[in-house]
Design a protein around this motif. Structure first.
Motif, PDB file in Angstrom:
ATOM      1  N   MET A   1       0.835  -1.186   0.000  1.00  0.00           N
ATOM      2  CA  MET A   1       0.000   0.000   0.000  1.00  0.00           C
ATOM      3  C   MET A   1       0.882   1.253   0.000  1.00  0.00           C
ATOM      4  SD  MET A   1      -3.071   0.909   2.541  1.00  0.00           S
ATOM      5  CE  MET A   1      -2.972   2.485   3.278  1.00  0.00           C
ATOM      6  N   LEU A   2       0.497   2.210  -0.781  1.00  0.00           N
ATOM      7  CA  LEU A   2       1.247   3.456  -0.911  1.00  0.00           C
ATOM      8  C   LEU A   2       0.887   4.396   0.238  1.00  0.00           C
ATOM      9  CD1 LEU A   2       3.147   5.064  -2.796  1.00  0.00           C
ATOM     10  CD2 LEU A   2       1.110   5.952  -3.902  1.00  0.00           C
ATOM     11  N   SER A   3       1.908   4.923   0.903  1.00  0.00           N
ATOM     12  CA  SER A   3       1.630   5.849   2.015  1.00  0.00           C
ATOM     13  C   SER A   3       1.103   7.173   1.466  1.00  0.00           C
ATOM     14  CB  SER A   3       2.890   6.080   2.839  1.00  0.00           C
ATOM     15  OG  SER A   3       3.774   6.959   2.170  1.00  0.00           O
ATOM     16  N   ASP A   4       0.364   7.872   2.309  1.00  0.00           N
ATOM     17  CA  ASP A   4      -0.181   9.172   1.915  1.00  0.00           C
ATOM     18  C   ASP A   4       0.933  10.177   1.628  1.00  0.00           C
ATOM     19  OD1 ASP A   4      -2.780   8.244   2.153  1.00  0.00           O
ATOM     20  OD2 ASP A   4      -3.037   9.009   4.199  1.00  0.00           O
ATOM     21  N   VAL A   5       2.022  10.077   2.379  1.00  0.00           N
ATOM     22  CA  VAL A   5       3.150  11.003   2.190  1.00  0.00           C
ATOM     23  C   VAL A   5       3.763  10.812   0.803  1.00  0.00           C
ATOM     24  CG1 VAL A   5       5.465  11.619   3.004  1.00  0.00           C
ATOM     25  CG2 VAL A   5       3.639  11.181   4.646  1.00  0.00           C
ATOM     26  N   ILE A   6       4.015   9.560   0.422  1.00  0.00           N
ATOM     27  CA  ILE A   6       4.608   9.283  -0.897  1.00  0.00           C
ATOM     28  C   ILE A   6       3.650   9.717  -2.004  1.00  0.00           C
ATOM     29  CG2 ILE A   6       5.471   7.477  -2.442  1.00  0.00           C
ATOM     30  CD1 ILE A   6       7.331   8.019  -0.084  1.00  0.00           C
ATOM     31  N   ARG A   7       2.364   9.418  -1.846  1.00  0.00           N
ATOM     32  CA  ARG A   7       1.356   9.830  -2.841  1.00  0.00           C
ATOM     33  C   ARG A   7       1.359  11.346  -3.013  1.00  0.00           C
ATOM     34  NH1 ARG A   7      -2.669   7.455  -5.181  1.00  0.00           N
ATOM     35  NH2 ARG A   7      -2.674   5.685  -3.786  1.00  0.00           N
ATOM     36  N   GLU A   8       1.362  12.087  -1.906  1.00  0.00           N
ATOM     37  CA  GLU A   8       1.364  13.550  -1.983  1.00  0.00           C
ATOM     38  C   GLU A   8       2.619  14.081  -2.657  1.00  0.00           C
ATOM     39  OE1 GLU A   8       0.549  15.445   1.779  1.00  0.00           O
ATOM     40  OE2 GLU A   8      -1.105  14.038   2.167  1.00  0.00           O
ATOM     41  N   ARG A   9       3.767  13.493  -2.344  1.00  0.00           N
ATOM     42  CA  ARG A   9       5.022  13.932  -2.967  1.00  0.00           C
ATOM     43  C   ARG A   9       5.009  13.659  -4.469  1.00  0.00           C
ATOM     44  NH1 ARG A   9       9.314  12.056   1.727  1.00  0.00           N
ATOM     45  NH2 ARG A   9       8.736  13.715   3.168  1.00  0.00           N
ATOM     46  N   ALA A  10       4.545  12.469  -4.855  1.00  0.00           N
ATOM     47  CA  ALA A  10       4.486  12.117  -6.276  1.00  0.00           C
ATOM     48  C   ALA A  10       3.507  13.031  -7.016  1.00  0.00           C
ATOM     49  CB  ALA A  10       4.083  10.651  -6.448  1.00  0.00           C
ATOM     50  N   LEU A  11       2.348  13.264  -6.439  1.00  0.00           N
ATOM     51  CA  LEU A  11       1.373  14.146  -7.091  1.00  0.00           C
ATOM     52  C   LEU A  11       1.898  15.570  -7.196  1.00  0.00           C
ATOM     53  CD1 LEU A  11      -1.957  12.796  -5.570  1.00  0.00           C
ATOM     54  CD2 LEU A  11      -1.130  12.539  -7.925  1.00  0.00           C
ATOM     55  N   GLY A  12       2.636  16.013  -6.187  1.00  0.00           N
ATOM     56  CA  GLY A  12       3.252  17.339  -6.248  1.00  0.00           C
ATOM     57  C   GLY A  12       4.266  17.437  -7.382  1.00  0.00           C
ATOM     58  N   LEU A  13       5.063  16.384  -7.556  1.00  0.00           N
ATOM     59  CA  LEU A  13       6.022  16.356  -8.666  1.00  0.00           C
ATOM     60  C   LEU A  13       5.299  16.375 -10.002  1.00  0.00           C
ATOM     61  CD1 LEU A  13       8.679  13.792  -7.461  1.00  0.00           C
ATOM     62  CD2 LEU A  13       9.057  16.200  -7.994  1.00  0.00           C
ATOM     63  N   LEU A  14       4.221  15.611 -10.116  1.00  0.00           N
ATOM     64  CA  LEU A  14       3.478  15.578 -11.381  1.00  0.00           C
ATOM     65  C   LEU A  14       2.823  16.924 -11.678  1.00  0.00           C
ATOM     66  CD1 LEU A  14       1.928  12.004 -11.207  1.00  0.00           C
ATOM     67  CD2 LEU A  14       3.795  12.798 -12.682  1.00  0.00           C
ATOM     68  N   LEU A  15       2.373  17.628 -10.657  1.00  0.00           N
ATOM     69  CA  LEU A  15       1.824  18.973 -10.876  1.00  0.00           C
ATOM     70  C   LEU A  15       2.911  19.928 -11.360  1.00  0.00           C
ATOM     71  CD1 LEU A  15      -0.639  19.412  -7.882  1.00  0.00           C
ATOM     72  CD2 LEU A  15      -1.201  19.229 -10.307  1.00  0.00           C
ATOM     73  N   THR A  16       4.102  19.828 -10.765  1.00  0.00           N
ATOM     74  CA  THR A  16       5.217  20.660 -11.205  1.00  0.00           C
ATOM     75  C   THR A  16       5.587  20.324 -12.648  1.00  0.00           C
ATOM     76  OG1 THR A  16       6.048  20.812  -8.949  1.00  0.00           O
ATOM     77  CG2 THR A  16       7.608  21.322 -10.715  1.00  0.00           C
ATOM     78  N   TYR A  17       5.637  19.032 -12.958  1.00  0.00           N
ATOM     79  CA  TYR A  17       5.924  18.588 -14.326  1.00  0.00           C
ATOM     80  C   TYR A  17       4.927  19.198 -15.308  1.00  0.00           C
ATOM     81  CZ  TYR A  17       4.934  15.369 -18.204  1.00  0.00           C
ATOM     82  OH  TYR A  17       4.630  14.839 -19.422  1.00  0.00           O
ATOM     83  N   ARG A  18       3.661  19.118 -14.976  1.00  0.00           N
ATOM     84  CA  ARG A  18       2.628  19.650 -15.889  1.00  0.00           C
ATOM     85  C   ARG A  18       2.730  21.159 -16.024  1.00  0.00           C
ATOM     86  NH1 ARG A  18      -1.301  15.246 -13.570  1.00  0.00           N
ATOM     87  NH2 ARG A  18      -1.357  13.842 -15.344  1.00  0.00           N
ATOM     88  N   ARG A  19       3.028  21.843 -14.930  1.00  0.00           N
ATOM     89  CA  ARG A  19       3.157  23.304 -14.971  1.00  0.00           C
ATOM     90  C   ARG A  19       4.368  23.709 -15.817  1.00  0.00           C
ATOM     91  NH1 ARG A  19       3.316  24.117  -9.851  1.00  0.00           N
ATOM     92  NH2 ARG A  19       5.566  24.173  -9.669  1.00  0.00           N
ATOM     93  N   GLU A  20       5.491  23.023 -15.633  1.00  0.00           N
ATOM     94  CA  GLU A  20       6.716  23.390 -16.351  1.00  0.00           C
ATOM     95  C   GLU A  20       6.700  22.968 -17.809  1.00  0.00           C
ATOM     96  OE1 GLU A  20      10.138  21.998 -14.185  1.00  0.00           O
ATOM     97  OE2 GLU A  20       9.736  23.343 -12.503  1.00  0.00           O
TER      98      GLU A  20
END
Length: 84
Positions: A1-20
């Motif tokens: 199971m994926l921890s909430d912390v890892i999920r939030e970090r990954a989603l934050g990276l993907l948002l940065t990727y999409r923005r950049e």
């Protein structure tokens, strides 16, 4: 199971990727494009190997939890300049 912390970090990276990259927000992520973006960050912005490897772990774990068909590509990524 994926921890909430890892999920939030990954989603934050993907948002940065999409923005950049001006990648449209959608449920479909092309891991190859994300890897190109990460490569550019390592080379052009001097992202450290330690940080790049953390990003790899977070994103790979996220993609695996989501059963993304390209998750192995992320897990096997070697940052530019890495001795792996």
């Amino acid at each position: 199971m994926l921890s909430d912390v890892i999920r939030e970090r990954a989603l934050g990276l993907l948002l940065t990727y999409r923005r950049e990259t001006t990648e449209p927000l959608s449920d479909v992520v092309d891991v190859g494009d994300v890897l190109c973006w990460l490569n550019r960050r390592v080379v052009e912005q001097g992202l450290s190997m330690t940080t790049a490897k953390c990003y790899r772990r977070w994103l790979a774990s996220y993609f695996e939890a989501e059963e993304h068909p390209q998750s192995a590509m992320m897990r096997n990524w070697s940052p530019p300049g890495s001795h792996e």
